[in-house]
Design an enzyme around this catalytic site. Structure first.
Site, short mmCIF file in Angstrom:
data_model
loop_
_atom_site.label_atom_id
_atom_site.label_comp_id
_atom_site.label_asym_id
_atom_site.label_seq_id
_atom_site.Cartn_x
_atom_site.Cartn_y
_atom_site.Cartn_z
N PRO A 90 -6.50 10.46 0.77
CA PRO A 90 -5.18 10.62 1.38
C PRO A 90 -5.27 11.00 2.86
CG PRO A 90 -5.59 12.35 -0.26
CD PRO A 90 -6.76 11.42 -0.31
N GLU A 117 -10.77 17.70 -6.20
CA GLU A 117 -10.00 18.11 -5.01
C GLU A 117 -10.45 17.37 -3.75
OE1 GLU A 117 -7.20 20.21 -4.80
OE2 GLU A 117 -7.36 19.69 -6.92
N ARG A 155 -6.16 -11.55 -2.24
CA ARG A 155 -5.20 -12.65 -2.10
C ARG A 155 -5.25 -13.31 -0.72
NH1 ARG A 155 -0.67 -11.42 0.23
NH2 ARG A 155 0.76 -12.77 -0.92
N ASP A 170 3.67 -14.70 4.19
CA ASP A 170 4.16 -13.39 3.76
C ASP A 170 4.98 -12.72 4.82
OD1 ASP A 170 2.90 -13.62 1.47
OD2 ASP A 170 1.28 -12.22 1.89
N1 ADE Z 1 -6.90 9.43 -3.29
C1 ADE Z 1 -5.92 10.31 -3.60
N2 ADE Z 1 -4.78 9.99 -2.99
C2 ADE Z 1 -5.03 8.86 -2.25
C3 ADE Z 1 -4.25 8.06 -1.39
N3 ADE Z 1 -2.96 8.32 -1.13
N4 ADE Z 1 -4.84 6.98 -0.81
C4 ADE Z 1 -6.14 6.73 -1.03
N5 ADE Z 1 -6.93 7.46 -1.84
C5 ADE Z 1 -6.38 8.53 -2.45
#
Ligand code: ADE
Length: 248
Positions: A90, A117, A155, A170
């Protein structure tokens, strides 16, 4: 193209790789997918891959040794310079259609799925080439994110979608959202297909679609227009009266 997925849960990919377009891409040989279990790279008797965080705090972190060993093994076996290692996280740069096109140009993509985590910071800093997030939310692990990336990249590979232009057409490739589309029947319940689409006038149809794509983008995702490369005239035309008299 080759994709290697490093994961603690290789079976999570069974469904997606066994169906539809991803399966066809693999069957056709346009895409080669290999899954490796990070746990197989843990050297202790119990194959431990996680540990608590120095300094305290809740949750477990992925230990650096199995991650480095897995990536180094893949890089070493691949032996080519085109291996691009991406940590799904994330905290990475946000995945977009542009990122998908960029990754589709790599001969060998390695997607590393984090869990618990997170991962030891030294792996993030020294073990990977790239770090990608699929959006501002936290998943339980990188696997769903790796699937998203793999699908969006696959794709774009030549020959994967039947029609060579369908991925180029697209909405996001053109920087705009998709125009509205209709299929038979021409009227469903009270709702009619806009007559211009039944007219056979290809120029009028193209104009209508372009205008609808601009209007839809303006209403739903106005920030996309900043980078869509439209002239002020085109935007003004889309906002003006509808020449086809066929508002969707
Ligand atoms: N792992 C946990 N959350 C994630 C996200 N939003 N994007 C990529 N990998 C992740």
């Amino acid at each position: 193209m080759r994709i290697t997925i490093l994961t603690l849960f290789p079976a999570m990919f069974d469904g997606a790789l066994g169906e539809s377009i991803l399966r066809r891409a693999v069957d056709q040989g346009a895409l080669q997918v290999e899954r490796r279990n990070i746990r197989d790279y843990a050297q202790d008797r119990h194959h431990v891959v996680d540990d608590s965080s120095y300094g305290g705090g809740p949750g477990m972190l992925m230990k650096p040794e199995p991650l480095f060993r897995a990536v180094e093994d893949v890089r070493c076996q691949a032996g080519e310079s085109g291996t691009w290692v991406v940590l799904m996280s994330p905290q990475g740069r946000t995945f977009t259609q542009k990122t998908a096109a960029e990754l589709a140009g790599k001969p060998h993509l390695v997607l590393v799925c984090g869990h618990y985590e997170g991962v030891d910071e030294r792996f993030r800093e020294h073990g990977v080439d790239d770090e990608i997030s699929i959006g501002d939310y936290v998943l339980t692990g990188g696997e769903p994110a790796a699937l998203v990336v793999m699908d969006a990249v696959a794709r774009l590979l030549p020959g994967v979608l039947g029609d060579p232009t369908s991925s180029e057409m697209d909405s996001f490739s053109a920087g705009l959202l998709e125009y509205p589309q209709y299929t038979r029947p021409a009227q469903f319940r009270a709702w009619k297909t806009p007559p211009v689409l039944l007219s056979g006038d290809h120029q009028a149809i193209a104009r209508w679609r372009r205008r609808q794509a601009i209007l839809r983008t303006l209403r739903r995702r106005p920030e996309l227009l900043d980078t869509a490369g439209l002239s002020p005239d085109e935007i003004a035309d889309a906002l003006g009266p509808d020449p086809e008299g066929d508002a969707a």
